[in-house]
Design a protein around this motif. Structure first.
Motif, PDB file in Angstrom:
ATOM      1  N   VAL A   4      -6.681  15.258   7.367  1.00  0.00           N
ATOM      2  CA  VAL A   4      -8.003  15.788   7.508  1.00  0.00           C
ATOM      3  C   VAL A   4      -8.933  15.088   8.375  1.00  0.00           C
ATOM      4  N   SER A   5      -8.820  13.782   8.289  1.00  0.00           N
ATOM      5  CA  SER A   5      -9.517  12.793   9.155  1.00  0.00           C
ATOM      6  C   SER A   5      -9.303  12.418  10.536  1.00  0.00           C
ATOM      7  N   SER A   6      -7.776  12.618  10.544  1.00  0.00           N
ATOM      8  CA  SER A   6      -7.404  12.201  12.350  1.00  0.00           C
ATOM      9  C   SER A   6      -6.990  13.610  12.840  1.00  0.00           C
ATOM     10  N   GLY A   7      -6.315  14.424  12.041  1.00  0.00           N
ATOM     11  CA  GLY A   7      -5.735  15.490  12.950  1.00  0.00           C
ATOM     12  C   GLY A   7      -4.280  15.325  13.323  1.00  0.00           C
ATOM     13  N   ASP A   8      -3.902  14.083  13.257  1.00  0.00           N
ATOM     14  CA  ASP A   8      -2.486  13.648  13.709  1.00  0.00           C
ATOM     15  C   ASP A   8      -1.661  13.489  12.463  1.00  0.00           C
ATOM     16  N   PHE A   9      -0.487  14.366  12.497  1.00  0.00           N
ATOM     17  CA  PHE A   9       0.354  14.181  11.337  1.00  0.00           C
ATOM     18  C   PHE A   9       1.255  12.767  11.338  1.00  0.00           C
ATOM     19  N   ARG A  10       1.542  12.741  12.481  1.00  0.00           N
ATOM     20  CA  ARG A  10       2.212  11.148  12.346  1.00  0.00           C
ATOM     21  C   ARG A  10       1.470  10.147  12.200  1.00  0.00           C
ATOM     22  N   GLU A  11       0.373   9.855  12.374  1.00  0.00           N
ATOM     23  CA  GLU A  11      -0.443   8.720  11.980  1.00  0.00           C
ATOM     24  C   GLU A  11      -0.946   8.980  10.579  1.00  0.00           C
ATOM     25  N   ALA A  12      -1.062  10.088  10.318  1.00  0.00           N
ATOM     26  CA  ALA A  12      -1.383  10.427   8.697  1.00  0.00           C
ATOM     27  C   ALA A  12      -0.143   9.886   7.769  1.00  0.00           C
ATOM     28  N   ALA A  13       1.041  10.525   8.192  1.00  0.00           N
ATOM     29  CA  ALA A  13       2.207  10.169   7.424  1.00  0.00           C
ATOM     30  C   ALA A  13       2.419   8.411   7.495  1.00  0.00           C
ATOM     31  N   SER A  14       2.280   7.972   8.550  1.00  0.00           N
ATOM     32  CA  SER A  14       2.345   6.500   8.676  1.00  0.00           C
ATOM     33  C   SER A  14       1.226   5.714   7.864  1.00  0.00           C
ATOM     34  N   LEU A  15       0.020   6.027   7.805  1.00  0.00           N
ATOM     35  CA  LEU A  15      -1.146   5.608   6.837  1.00  0.00           C
ATOM     36  C   LEU A  15      -0.738   5.694   5.522  1.00  0.00           C
ATOM     37  N   ALA A  16      -0.081   7.076   5.284  1.00  0.00           N
ATOM     38  CA  ALA A  16       0.253   7.195   3.686  1.00  0.00           C
ATOM     39  C   ALA A  16       1.213   6.531   3.179  1.00  0.00           C
ATOM     40  N   GLY A  17       1.994   5.783   4.067  1.00  0.00           N
ATOM     41  CA  GLY A  17       3.210   4.992   3.706  1.00  0.00           C
ATOM     42  C   GLY A  17       4.655   5.736   3.795  1.00  0.00           C
ATOM     43  N   TYR A  18       4.756   6.711   4.505  1.00  0.00           N
ATOM     44  CA  TYR A  18       6.180   7.221   4.776  1.00  0.00           C
ATOM     45  C   TYR A  18       6.936   6.594   5.636  1.00  0.00           C
ATOM     46  N   PRO A  19       8.437   6.276   5.350  1.00  0.00           N
ATOM     47  CA  PRO A  19       9.198   5.308   6.159  1.00  0.00           C
ATOM     48  C   PRO A  19       9.394   6.194   7.649  1.00  0.00           C
ATOM     49  N   ASP A  20       9.595   7.359   7.764  1.00  0.00           N
ATOM     50  CA  ASP A  20       9.613   8.071   9.056  1.00  0.00           C
ATOM     51  C   ASP A  20       8.449   8.974   9.254  1.00  0.00           C
ATOM     52  N   PRO A  21       7.463   8.686  10.000  1.00  0.00           N
ATOM     53  CA  PRO A  21       6.208   9.524  10.106  1.00  0.00           C
ATOM     54  C   PRO A  21       6.430  10.762  10.816  1.00  0.00           C
ATOM     55  N   LEU A  22       7.149  10.645  11.854  1.00  0.00           N
ATOM     56  CA  LEU A  22       7.405  11.989  12.596  1.00  0.00           C
ATOM     57  C   LEU A  22       8.042  12.834  11.869  1.00  0.00           C
ATOM     58  N   LYS A  23       9.224  12.526  11.163  1.00  0.00           N
ATOM     59  CA  LYS A  23       9.966  13.530  10.144  1.00  0.00           C
ATOM     60  C   LYS A  23       9.256  13.888   9.114  1.00  0.00           C
ATOM     61  N   ASN A  24       8.739  12.783   8.377  1.00  0.00           N
ATOM     62  CA  ASN A  24       7.915  13.265   7.146  1.00  0.00           C
ATOM     63  C   ASN A  24       6.824  13.968   7.211  1.00  0.00           C
ATOM     64  N   GLY A  25       6.089  13.606   8.490  1.00  0.00           N
ATOM     65  CA  GLY A  25       4.913  14.264   8.522  1.00  0.00           C
ATOM     66  C   GLY A  25       4.975  15.856   9.057  1.00  0.00           C
ATOM     67  N   ALA A  26       6.006  16.051   9.855  1.00  0.00           N
ATOM     68  CA  ALA A  26       6.266  17.428   9.878  1.00  0.00           C
ATOM     69  C   ALA A  26       7.005  18.048   8.861  1.00  0.00           C
ATOM     70  N   ALA A  27       7.473  17.528   7.991  1.00  0.00           N
ATOM     71  CA  ALA A  27       8.043  18.248   6.812  1.00  0.00           C
ATOM     72  C   ALA A  27       6.969  18.421   5.802  1.00  0.00           C
ATOM     73  N   LEU A  28       5.996  17.639   5.928  1.00  0.00           N
ATOM     74  CA  LEU A  28       4.883  17.684   4.888  1.00  0.00           C
ATOM     75  C   LEU A  28       3.930  18.896   5.201  1.00  0.00           C
ATOM     76  N   LEU A  29       3.848  19.139   6.594  1.00  0.00           N
ATOM     77  CA  LEU A  29       2.754  20.420   6.886  1.00  0.00           C
ATOM     78  C   LEU A  29       3.682  21.581   6.909  1.00  0.00           C
ATOM     79  N   SER A  30       5.009  21.495   6.558  1.00  0.00           N
ATOM     80  CA  SER A  30       5.426  22.947   6.136  1.00  0.00           C
ATOM     81  C   SER A  30       5.460  23.250   4.538  1.00  0.00           C
ATOM     82  N   LYS A  31       4.847  22.426   3.849  1.00  0.00           N
ATOM     83  CA  LYS A  31       4.937  22.549   2.259  1.00  0.00           C
ATOM     84  C   LYS A  31       3.650  23.470   2.060  1.00  0.00           C
ATOM     85  N   GLU A  32       3.903  24.453   1.388  1.00  0.00           N
ATOM     86  CA  GLU A  32       2.830  25.166   0.789  1.00  0.00           C
ATOM     87  C   GLU A  32       1.412  24.609   0.045  1.00  0.00           C
TER      88      GLU A  32
END
Length: 158
Positions: free
Chosen positions: A19-47
């Motif tokens: 919500v702060s950045s609008g960048d799912f890759r950066e958000a996933a990285s800051l949240a501690g996900y190991p593969d920010p690109l893959k995990n960020g995209a997957a997270l955005l597909s969850k209801e």
């Protein structure tokens, strides 16, 4: 252990960063996900993630409205005593300037003649903006009430 549909702490952190950045890759990285690109995209597909993002966006929007309303109230009803003090001060030092409430001032100039000119924000425009925000609030309540009434009517028909 979390319930179905309940977000983990890391997912909540992802939502907050997104919500702060609008960048799912950066958000996933800051949240501690190991593969920010893959995990960020997957997270955005969850209801459940999308519901949380919507909740956070709505809260942020409401917070901005409240900040704007508070600012307009300060402009419309604020005290100008400190601005007058500034006009009559000989050469105020930095400490004196920091202690003054100069929120209502739009512009300060010192022309060649050495006098101090202070231009204030327009109080009438601030009042008009405040009135407009009141109408927006009433409109949102009216929309909610209309939706509620139509929902009740639909239930009665069934």
């Amino acid at each position: 252990m979390k319930n179905k549909g309940e977000l983990s702490t890391r997912e909540k952190r992802f939502c907050s960063f997104y919500v702060s950045s609008g960048d799912f890759r950066e958000a996933a990285s800051l949240a501690g996900y190991p593969d920010p690109l893959k995990n960020g995209a997957a997270l955005l597909s969850k209801e459940s993630i999308n519901r949380e993002l919507e909740r956070l966006y709505n809260a942020r929007t409401e917070n901005c409205r409240n900040l704007a309303r508070a600012g307009y109230e300060r402009l419309a009803f604020g005290n100008v005593t400190d601005a007058v003090k500034l006009m009559f001060a000989q050469e105020p030092d930095e400490e004196q300037l920091k202690s003054l409430d100069l929120f209502n001032i739009a512009e300060i100039r010192r022309p060649k003649d050495g006098a101090l000119e202070i231009k204030f924000f327009d109080r009438i425009k601030a009042l008009e903006k405040l009135e407009a925000t009141q109408h927006e609030d009433k409109s949102r309540v009216s929309e909610f009430y209309s939706a509620l009434v139509s929902g009740i009517r639909e239930e009665q028909v069934e």
